[in-house]
Design an enzyme around this catalytic site. Structure first.
Site, PDB file in Angstrom:
ATOM      1  N   VAL A  28     -67.289   2.787 -90.718  1.00  0.00           N
ATOM      2  CA  VAL A  28     -66.884   1.418 -91.022  1.00  0.00           C
ATOM      3  C   VAL A  28     -68.057   0.742 -91.733  1.00  0.00           C
ATOM      4  CG1 VAL A  28     -65.162   1.114 -89.212  1.00  0.00           C
ATOM      5  CG2 VAL A  28     -67.569   0.695 -88.704  1.00  0.00           C
ATOM      6  N   SER A  29     -67.746  -0.240 -92.565  1.00  0.00           N
ATOM      7  CA  SER A  29     -68.764  -0.826 -93.439  1.00  0.00           C
ATOM      8  C   SER A  29     -69.595  -1.910 -92.782  1.00  0.00           C
ATOM      9  CB  SER A  29     -68.092  -1.388 -94.702  1.00  0.00           C
ATOM     10  OG  SER A  29     -67.405  -0.369 -95.402  1.00  0.00           O
ATOM     11  N   THR A  30     -69.087  -2.574 -91.752  1.00  0.00           N
ATOM     12  CA  THR A  30     -69.808  -3.678 -91.130  1.00  0.00           C
ATOM     13  C   THR A  30     -69.875  -3.490 -89.616  1.00  0.00           C
ATOM     14  OG1 THR A  30     -67.865  -5.088 -90.745  1.00  0.00           O
ATOM     15  CG2 THR A  30     -68.898  -5.216 -92.916  1.00  0.00           C
TER      16      THR A  30
END
Length: 230
Positions: A28-30
């Protein structure tokens, strides 16, 4: 009374099929997001097929554009050691940062006999569609590279048409100050640090001055040489 040969009446014992060892990768990016949704679906996918999960690799809060991803780097290192038989991901964009990156990873997996499965796209390189998929991805990778080259060329042509000067910026070196600093006993390294340029740049400037057809004399100002880097 005839006896029956037991070798024909009893089926030979069969060795149990070894379960596929699977490496799961999720990202996941964040930090506000969670990999739990991806992992729940991927674990269930493995369970439905009787696959053994070798290890879960997950990158939390790391953009897909990052070249270095700790979990992915470890997965690739373990793949080279053939610690598992297959890599299972949620989707292509969770795994690769570009078509080129995906192609390079797939080629590496293929070279060591590891299959690749994408849950969302329902792609399994071990199936009959696998070789065709490799061909398609390679074609898209080549197309992507060609498009990048064409965009770069078009951008350069447009910049030249607008009169933009391309290449590195020119560095102006005050050669008179170089001589003063050297005369005071400073080393080339300290002179370069004082002027904020590199030693090769200073040397090119001095060489350009000595090769100038008309030496600067009596101008009342310190001569400056344009030391453009090649």
């Amino acid at each position: 009374m005839a006896t029956q040969d037991s070798s024909f009446s009893t089926a030979p014992p069969q060795s149990p099929t070894k379960a596929l060892r699977v490496a799961i990768y999720a990202r996941v990016s964040t930090d506000m997001q969670s990999v739990d949704m991806q992992l729940d679906a991927l674990r269930q996918y493995c369970g439905n097929r009787g696959w053994d999960i070798h290890q879960v690799y997950s990158d939390q809060g790391i953009s897909g554009t990052k070249v270095k991803r700790p979990a992915l780097d470890q997965l690739m290192a373990d793949a080279r050691k053939r610690k598992f038989d297959s890599v299972l991901v949620w989707a292509f964009d969770r795994f690769a940062r570009s078509t080129k990156h995906l192609l390079m990873a797939l080629e590496e997996f293929k070279s060591v006999g590891i299959q690749f499965v994408s849950y969302q796209q329902n792609i399994d390189t071990a199936g009959p569609f696998g070789e065709f998929f490799f061909t398609v991805v390679a074609a898209f990778g080549q197309l992507e590279r060609a498009m990048i080259v064409e965009r770069v060329r078009s951008g350069l042509a447009a910049a030249k048409a607008r009169g933009v000067r391309l290449g590195r910026r020119h560095t102006v070196v005050n050669t008179a100050r170089v001589e003063i600093l050297r005369g005071s006993g400073l080393s080339w390294g300290k002179v370069a640090a004082e002027l904020g340029v590199s030693i090769p740049t200073i040397q090119r400037a001095l060489h350009a001055r000595s090769a100038a057809a008309v030496p600067q004399r009596g101008t009342g100002s310190a001569p400056c040489i344009d030391a453009a880097k090649p």
